[in-house]
Design an enzyme around this catalytic site. Structure first.
Site, mmCIF file in Angstrom:
data_model
loop_
_atom_site.group_PDB
_atom_site.id
_atom_site.type_symbol
_atom_site.label_atom_id
_atom_site.label_comp_id
_atom_site.label_asym_id
_atom_site.label_seq_id
_atom_site.Cartn_x
_atom_site.Cartn_y
_atom_site.Cartn_z
ATOM 1 N N THR B 13 13.832 9.363 -10.947
ATOM 2 C CA THR B 13 14.490 8.508 -10.224
ATOM 3 C C THR B 13 14.029 7.193 -10.134
ATOM 4 O O THR B 13 14.564 6.093 -10.368
ATOM 5 C CB THR B 13 14.477 8.943 -8.633
ATOM 6 O OG1 THR B 13 15.139 10.169 -8.674
ATOM 7 C CG2 THR B 13 15.675 8.142 -7.795
ATOM 8 N N GLU B 129 2.063 -0.709 -3.806
ATOM 9 C CA GLU B 129 3.370 -1.411 -2.815
ATOM 10 C C GLU B 129 4.371 -0.091 -2.648
ATOM 11 O O GLU B 129 4.699 0.048 -1.576
ATOM 12 C CB GLU B 129 3.732 -2.464 -3.343
ATOM 13 C CG GLU B 129 4.614 -3.127 -2.191
ATOM 14 C CD GLU B 129 3.886 -3.836 -0.953
ATOM 15 O OE1 GLU B 129 3.303 -4.658 -1.015
ATOM 16 O OE2 GLU B 129 4.443 -2.846 -0.103
ATOM 17 N N VAL B 132 4.488 3.239 0.155
ATOM 18 C CA VAL B 132 4.820 2.987 1.608
ATOM 19 C C VAL B 132 6.169 2.130 1.698
ATOM 20 O O VAL B 132 5.879 1.316 1.289
ATOM 21 C CB VAL B 132 3.624 2.339 2.244
ATOM 22 C CG1 VAL B 132 4.086 2.399 3.811
ATOM 23 C CG2 VAL B 132 2.342 3.146 2.164
ATOM 24 N N GLY B 134 9.024 2.276 0.509
ATOM 25 C CA GLY B 134 9.865 1.798 -0.454
ATOM 26 C C GLY B 134 9.935 0.337 -1.080
ATOM 27 O O GLY B 134 8.898 -0.130 -1.288
ATOM 28 N N ILE B 136 10.153 -2.268 0.968
ATOM 29 C CA ILE B 136 9.603 -3.121 1.952
ATOM 30 C C ILE B 136 8.185 -3.588 1.542
ATOM 31 O O ILE B 136 7.396 -2.561 1.315
ATOM 32 C CB ILE B 136 9.493 -2.705 3.520
ATOM 33 C CG1 ILE B 136 10.901 -2.254 4.035
ATOM 34 C CG2 ILE B 136 9.118 -3.594 4.409
ATOM 35 C CD1 ILE B 136 10.815 -1.245 5.196
ATOM 36 N N GLY B 187 21.732 14.743 -0.110
ATOM 37 C CA GLY B 187 20.805 14.233 -1.343
ATOM 38 C C GLY B 187 19.675 13.527 -0.409
ATOM 39 O O GLY B 187 18.877 13.000 -0.940
ATOM 40 N N ASP B 201 4.692 13.627 5.034
ATOM 41 C CA ASP B 201 5.139 12.334 4.231
ATOM 42 C C ASP B 201 4.891 11.268 4.994
ATOM 43 O O ASP B 201 4.305 10.307 4.330
ATOM 44 C CB ASP B 201 6.540 12.440 3.699
ATOM 45 C CG ASP B 201 7.090 11.251 2.943
ATOM 46 O OD1 ASP B 201 7.031 11.279 1.994
ATOM 47 O OD2 ASP B 201 7.523 10.431 3.715
ATOM 48 N N LYS B 205 1.678 8.114 4.372
ATOM 49 C CA LYS B 205 2.279 6.643 4.631
ATOM 50 C C LYS B 205 1.012 5.783 5.530
ATOM 51 O O LYS B 205 0.762 4.817 5.122
ATOM 52 C CB LYS B 205 3.503 6.193 4.637
ATOM 53 C CG LYS B 205 4.240 6.812 3.532
ATOM 54 C CD LYS B 205 5.715 7.125 3.905
ATOM 55 C CE LYS B 205 6.474 7.481 2.510
ATOM 56 N NZ LYS B 205 7.911 7.971 2.837
ATOM 57 N N GLY B 302 14.774 5.524 -2.781
ATOM 58 C CA GLY B 302 15.914 5.238 -3.590
ATOM 59 C C GLY B 302 15.418 4.557 -4.997
ATOM 60 O O GLY B 302 14.444 3.809 -4.817
#
Lengths: 433, 433
Positions: B13, B129, B132, B134, B136, B187, B201, B205, B302
């Protein structure tokens, strides 16, 4: 470990904050850059004034060139404000090979491009994070954090005074004049609030954001501006009824090669992230074609928050000094400036009209829209309180060009059944109801 | 203008997103760094698999060291996941003088400190980067944008799956199991959702954030974790009634020299900026002693959003290469690790108990609190529907230490009038009602 020496131009609200942060966070600064930071000289207008910062009397001077030409000074921090004179001081400082940090949005909006070139020619850094949205590191985010993305839209609440006023009008249902008075009493608005309430301050910040985000030399005069002083409580109430929140929004949008930049009161859906940015807080919403929606929120003004941005810039300058890479951050604009015409700017529009309550009035109004192919998303007709002969029509259109909308307004004003077009506002996104 | 060549480990992905951004935004990358970026080699498990990215068949390899030892490769981008083996690959890559970019939070949470040291020894960059939140750019913000400030608290919604589930439970009033099923169908949740819903998870982070924000080698095992799988709709409803929103919040807080880091379902006041962060979005709220409140919001996962962070890291590496300053970004932790004990962690607590509805029950319960000097901010007693013999007591305490609160729970459980302590949650800030 030679100390790095700072020359400070100005010791007002932000300047005092800079001194405090350099003193209070000296350990952290030392740890990051490996040497101490000293305040070498400070330009003030009155050295004898009582101040609540701990600065030795002998570093004060009333002569700006004592600071700029001090051979010991490595970095000039400009927090005095002013435009033409200040511009010359900073050019002279850069030519003296001093790195420059400024919080001056007026100056950067007008002369940023020129100053950045002078910095580059001198292999000096010129940083100005504090000039937009105070404590929010938005310029760095556009230049570095989102360096890989194509930014297509930025929407900013970048003026705390107007956001405070609009929040109060929304929550307390107070009238504009009353809230302005309250904001002035609380120190959130200046005695002369023009630059804030008429949107000029926000326009300066949007010019700076658009330049960085779109890599294009957008000028201040390219920013269309409308302030908040004409917003009525009826406008706020009808917005709410349709599921929108009224905010003063700076919009910078890119479509293809062309951009639009404006500051105007705008209706945002209540669920939009910017709608819950309240009081004196600022936020910048950034849309990138890959990252999608992001938002950066924080204090837009104030002594310490703004000083945080200034001293973070100072850390960057000092890291560059250590590595010998000052002046390398400059990136020339990638794109030639192309500003959209009013026929190329599309948005939904909110419109509130007072009409004579007579047979056929409604259909004569709507036919003006349909002739131009503009359809409605929402429409509401109500009697006007205390005026039986009048009706109030509130419309939210689908997307229309500014040019078409302006022509429609002209035609509406010419119509005998229309008493007055009371207000119009740009609408962003979809409301809830 | 020699091209910069990238070796990609993984083409799932995020990997596909990285390829797309490098291809689609090649102009912007070229403009910033002055040379093209090429995908030199890509590690995949099946070179024949049909993919929706445009990569030439000959760059694929199934042998990781074909990528790591390729003398043409300048930068390794690791988006394959995995921990122990992957760690060794990255160490080997750094020893081959390749710069490394990784999106691997599991790896960075466990071995970040070690890997950063190996990078420094080799004068190589190691950026992460994307590990953590995604899209941001929060790590860069902590390291640069807020470089001058002392960060005292971070609160993060850093797991999109659980935020999606809790948003649905809040809005649709659905039960946890039903929403989890829906999230899996869409999903947003894995077939085995354990790492997400049990908070692991998010804990990874938060360990990474705490390390950077507090400049202290916080380990993953220092993070206290509680997941969302036990949250009932009653808990959500009582929270709402008191003016709070239930979120899975990572909290990293510093008081003096000591820190606490946890992930747990937390009640936030409805007006808190994090309370309106909905669905799969992430946000990190950062409190600095000078800047005050800031918040950074965006997509936490994503393909393209995460890839934006990876490629922005790549831009940073390439700028460093141009200037010859790779490996200079590393800053050793400033502080020795000191973790608070449970007697040093203070918070308000929400508590829901089922008790026998008999004379004196209420006062016996409250006396347990008053003996320890814990007072209540809010308290509510209601009958339990369908159980006339039971009463439901919901309490929000004032600040209490975790140790005291745990002792109180013990005593409550020992009390004969208490049928069951149904749930407890940390509460942050003040609610509205």
């Amino acid at each position: 470990m030679k100390a790095i020496r700072v020359g400070l131009l100005g010791l007002g609200t932000v300047g005092s904050g800079v001194v405090k942060i350099i003193q209070d966070h000296q350990d952290k600064l030392m740890h990051q850059i490996g040497c101490p930071v000293l305040i070498q000289k400070v330009l003030v207008s009155n050295p004898d004034k009582k101040r609540d910062v701990d600065v030795a009397r002998e570093v004060f001077t009333t002569e700006v060139y004592d600071v700029i030409r001090d051979p010991e000074v490595d970095v000039i921090i400009e927090v005095m404000g002013g435009i033409e004179e200040t511009k010359q001081y900073l050019i002279d400082a850069l030519n003296e090979k001093k790195h420059v940090i400024t919080a001056n949005k007026d100056l950067m909006a007008l002369y940023g491009t020129e100053l950045l070139h002078v910095a580059k020619e001198n292999s000096c850094d010129l940083y100005y994070e504090a000039s937009v949205a105070g404590g929010i590191p938005i310029l760095r985010t556009l230049e570095e954090g989102l360096a890989s993305d194509r930014i297509t839209k930025m929407m900013g609440i970048v003026n705390g005074t107007t956001n405070f006023i609009l929040t109060k009008m929304n929550v307390d249902k107070s009238a504009y004049e009353d809230v302005l008075k309250e904001a002035q009493d609380l120190g959130f608005a200046e005695a002369d609030p023009t630059a804030d309430v008429e949107g000029l301050d926000a326009a300066r910040k949007m010019a700076i954001l658009a330049r960085l985000g779109f890599s294009m030399n957008v000028d201040l005069e390219d920013v269309k501006v409308k302030g908040i002083s004409d917003i009525s409580d009826e406008d706020i109430n009808f917005s709410k009824r349709f599921g929108y929140t009224m905010k003063l929004i700076g919009i910078a949008q890119r479509d293809g090669e062309k951009v639009e930049v404006s500051v105007q009161p705008t209706l945002l859906p209540d669920h939009h992230p910017l709608s819950s940015v309240n009081n004196e807080f600022n936020a910048v919403y950034v849309y990138g074609s890959a990252v999608g929606e992001t938002m950066f929120y924080g204090p837009g003004a104030g002594s310490l928050p703004t000083a945080t941005a200034v001293v973070s810039d100072l850390v960057a300058v000092m890291k560059n000094m250590r590595l010998g890479v000052n002046g390398s951050g400059f990136i020339a604009p990638q794109f030639e400036k192309k500003i959209k015409s009013s026929s190329e700017i599309f948005a939904q529009q909110f419109l509130r009209i007072h009409v004579r309550d007579q047979v056929g009035a409604f259909s004569r109004i709507t036919s003006i829209f349909s002739e131009r192919g503009i359809s409605f998303e929402k429409i509401l007709q109500l009697p006007v309180k205390g005026h039986d002969e009048l009706a109030e029509i509130v419309i939210i259109t689908h997307q229309t060009s500014e040019e078409d909308f302006s022509n429609i307004l002209q035609k509406l004003n010419d119509l005998d059944v229309v008493v007055q077009v009371k207000s119009t506002y740009r609408v962003e996104g979809n409301g809830l109801s």
